[in-house]
Design an enzyme around this catalytic site. Structure first.
Site, mmCIF file in Angstrom:
data_model
loop_
_atom_site.group_PDB
_atom_site.id
_atom_site.type_symbol
_atom_site.label_atom_id
_atom_site.label_comp_id
_atom_site.label_asym_id
_atom_site.label_seq_id
_atom_site.Cartn_x
_atom_site.Cartn_y
_atom_site.Cartn_z
ATOM 1 N N GLY A 50 46.064 35.433 31.612
ATOM 2 C CA GLY A 50 47.251 35.806 32.385
ATOM 3 C C GLY A 50 47.221 37.310 32.575
ATOM 4 O O GLY A 50 47.042 38.061 31.607
ATOM 5 N N ALA A 51 47.381 37.743 33.828
ATOM 6 C CA ALA A 51 47.112 39.142 34.160
ATOM 7 C C ALA A 51 47.876 40.163 33.298
ATOM 8 O O ALA A 51 47.259 41.055 32.693
ATOM 9 C CB ALA A 51 47.377 39.368 35.650
ATOM 10 N N ARG A 92 37.047 40.657 32.485
ATOM 11 C CA ARG A 92 37.475 39.793 33.594
ATOM 12 C C ARG A 92 37.766 40.687 34.804
ATOM 13 O O ARG A 92 38.498 41.676 34.674
ATOM 14 C CB ARG A 92 38.714 38.972 33.198
ATOM 15 N N GLN A 201 45.908 25.186 32.685
ATOM 16 C CA GLN A 201 46.973 26.070 32.203
ATOM 17 C C GLN A 201 48.360 25.478 32.464
ATOM 18 O O GLN A 201 49.301 25.722 31.711
ATOM 19 C CB GLN A 201 46.882 27.442 32.879
ATOM 20 N N ASP A 242 47.352 37.771 40.166
ATOM 21 C CA ASP A 242 46.428 38.601 39.376
ATOM 22 C C ASP A 242 46.186 39.945 40.023
ATOM 23 O O ASP A 242 45.814 40.914 39.354
ATOM 24 C CB ASP A 242 45.101 37.879 39.185
ATOM 25 N N ASN A 252 45.530 34.735 43.070
ATOM 26 C CA ASN A 252 46.085 34.015 41.921
ATOM 27 C C ASN A 252 45.167 32.822 41.634
ATOM 28 O O ASN A 252 44.162 32.608 42.328
ATOM 29 C CB ASN A 252 47.519 33.560 42.214
ATOM 30 N N LYS A 253 45.510 32.080 40.615
ATOM 31 C CA LYS A 253 44.683 30.957 40.163
ATOM 32 C C LYS A 253 44.230 30.071 41.322
ATOM 33 O O LYS A 253 45.023 29.774 42.224
ATOM 34 C CB LYS A 253 45.496 30.150 39.139
HETATM 35 O O1 MRU Z 1 42.576 32.535 34.442
HETATM 36 P P1 MRU Z 1 43.965 32.878 33.993
HETATM 37 O O2 MRU Z 1 44.603 31.824 33.162
HETATM 38 O O3 MRU Z 1 44.015 34.244 33.350
HETATM 39 O O4 MRU Z 1 44.790 32.963 35.353
HETATM 40 C C1 MRU Z 1 46.161 33.244 35.275
HETATM 41 C C2 MRU Z 1 46.846 33.232 36.582
HETATM 42 O O5 MRU Z 1 46.264 32.956 37.603
HETATM 43 C C3 MRU Z 1 48.281 33.642 36.575
HETATM 44 O O6 MRU Z 1 48.996 32.968 37.565
HETATM 45 C C4 MRU Z 1 48.371 35.151 36.830
HETATM 46 O O7 MRU Z 1 47.519 35.845 35.948
HETATM 47 C C5 MRU Z 1 49.755 35.658 36.685
HETATM 48 S S1 MRU Z 1 50.286 35.600 35.015
HETATM 49 C C6 MRU Z 1 51.845 36.234 34.929
#
Ligand code: MRU
Length: 351
Positions: A50-51, A92, A201, A242, A252-253
């Site tokens: 999560g960012a 990352r 997630q 992100d 985003n994801k």
């Molecule tokens: O690969 P991840 O689990 O780090 O990806 C997370 C996401 O895509 C979240 O939506 C994003 O980081 C926002 S978290 C507040």
């Protein structure tokens, strides 16, 4: 209070402790990091993800490294610090909060060095900066929640993707912060949580933390979202980000872009919720956002069970970019920004 009890990341003496997000919800176990190398591994392997959480974790990792440094002079101390920055920056690539937090820590060190501080004073300065970034992230999420709640009807069925919750931040969450803000404002909210293949997630983390808060949540597989919208079962979509480019394009994801197109096709609002640290004014459009490609095993296996034949090609881009034209509004800690997204006009004053 809603969302306040989730232990994403904390100091444990002079070590960093974080809930192992790979194991939730089946087991609630904790990983302790005693070196910056262990912190970098925790980020890379998604113990923490999560960012905003990645950014806070990196800042704490740098403070940890500073505390462990045996350097006696500031020059050696700064050289070791820079190596730790490089190590963390390589974990990352997409979440800009990681690079933002490293930059905040570098600036703190530069200020201390400029002021002629001793190694011990620099250590303290870095620890205080990391703690401030942690606490400010929670405050930002709460502000996002307050602003975002005004966008939520008094009765709403909300679709969300991945986990942009307390676990993805220092606490409270961004997209889930909007949901929590609406619930705290007395709105009757139910949530559809996309499972979010391949790392799950949504099924594992969003469902876990929302049900802990007593928020009515239903998990769906990603390919059910269109039918839910068609059936009139969704009032709005809210997701995290992100990295948001200067023109409002948002990474985003993986799967978020598809949801945005679906929301557009069904005339539903599509909101992106993120703290200011997710906005990258140096990236003009989404086309320049680096997209992380993660290990094929995340796709070929569900848990330890292989679901894909051997020797077939697999792709695993972890993020996609939603063009700004599909985004109804961006909810930040500084307020709600609507199109056209001239984000630099909202940038915080430098201090
Ligand atoms: O690969 P991840 O689990 O780090 O990806 C997370 C996401 O895509 C979240 O939506 C994003 O980081 C926002 S978290 C507040």
């Amino acid at each position: 209070m809603i969302g306040s009890m989730l232990p994403t990341i904390a100091w444990d003496g002079d070590a960093i402790i974080m809930v192992d997000q790979r194991k939730l919800p089946v087991t609630e176990t904790y990983v302790t990091c005693r070196t910056v190398t262990e912190v970098a591994k925790a980020i890379r392997t998604m113990v923490i993800r999560g960012a905003p959480a990645i950014g806070v974790c990196a800042a704490m990792g740098l403070a940890l490294q500073a505390a462990r440094s045996t350097a006696t002079g500031t020059r050696q101390f700064a050289t070791e610090f820079q190596k730790a920055c490089d190590l963390l920056a390589a974990t990352r690539p997409t979440a800009v909060n990681l690079f933002w937090a490293i930059e905040q820590m570098k600036q703190a060190l530069a200020q201390g060095v400029h002021a002629g501080e001793s190694v011990e004073q620099l250590r303290n300065r870095l620890r205080l900066t990391a703690d401030r970034l942690h606490d400010e992230d929670v405050e930002s999420c709460r502000a996002i929640g307050r602003h975002g709640a005004t966008l939520v009807p008094t009765q709403a069925r909300i679709l969300t993707h991945c986990n942009a919750g307390a676990l993805a931040t220092a606490g409270y969450g961004t997209a889930l912060g909007v949901i929590r803000g609406a619930v705290e404002a007395g709105h009757r909210v139910t949530v559809l949580a996309d499972e979010t293949r391949p790392f799950l997630q949504g099924a594992r983390l969003t469902a876990w933390e929302l049900t802990r808060d007593g928020i009515d949540t239903t998990v769906i597989t990603d390919n059910m979202a269109a039918a839910m919208m068609q059936g009139g079962l969704v009032e709005l979509v809210v997701v995290g980000a992100d990295r948001i480019a200067a023109n409002g394009d948002a990474a985003n994801k993986i799967g978020t872009y598809g949801l945005a197109v679906l929301a557009h096709a069904h005339g539903l609002p599509f909101y992106v919720a993120a703290p200011w640290s997710t906005i990258d004014l140096s990236t003009p459009t989404g086309a320049s956002i680096p997209i992380e490609e993660r290990p094929a095993r995340e796709v070929t296996h569900v848990g330890t069970t292989q679901v894909v034949p051997d020797a077939v090609a697999v792709r695993n881009p972890s993020f996609d970019v939603t063009p700004a034209r599909y985004i109804t509004a961006i909810v930040t800690d500084r307020g709600i920004i609507r199109p056209p997204f001239a984000l630099d006009a909202h940038a915080p004053a430098r201090h």
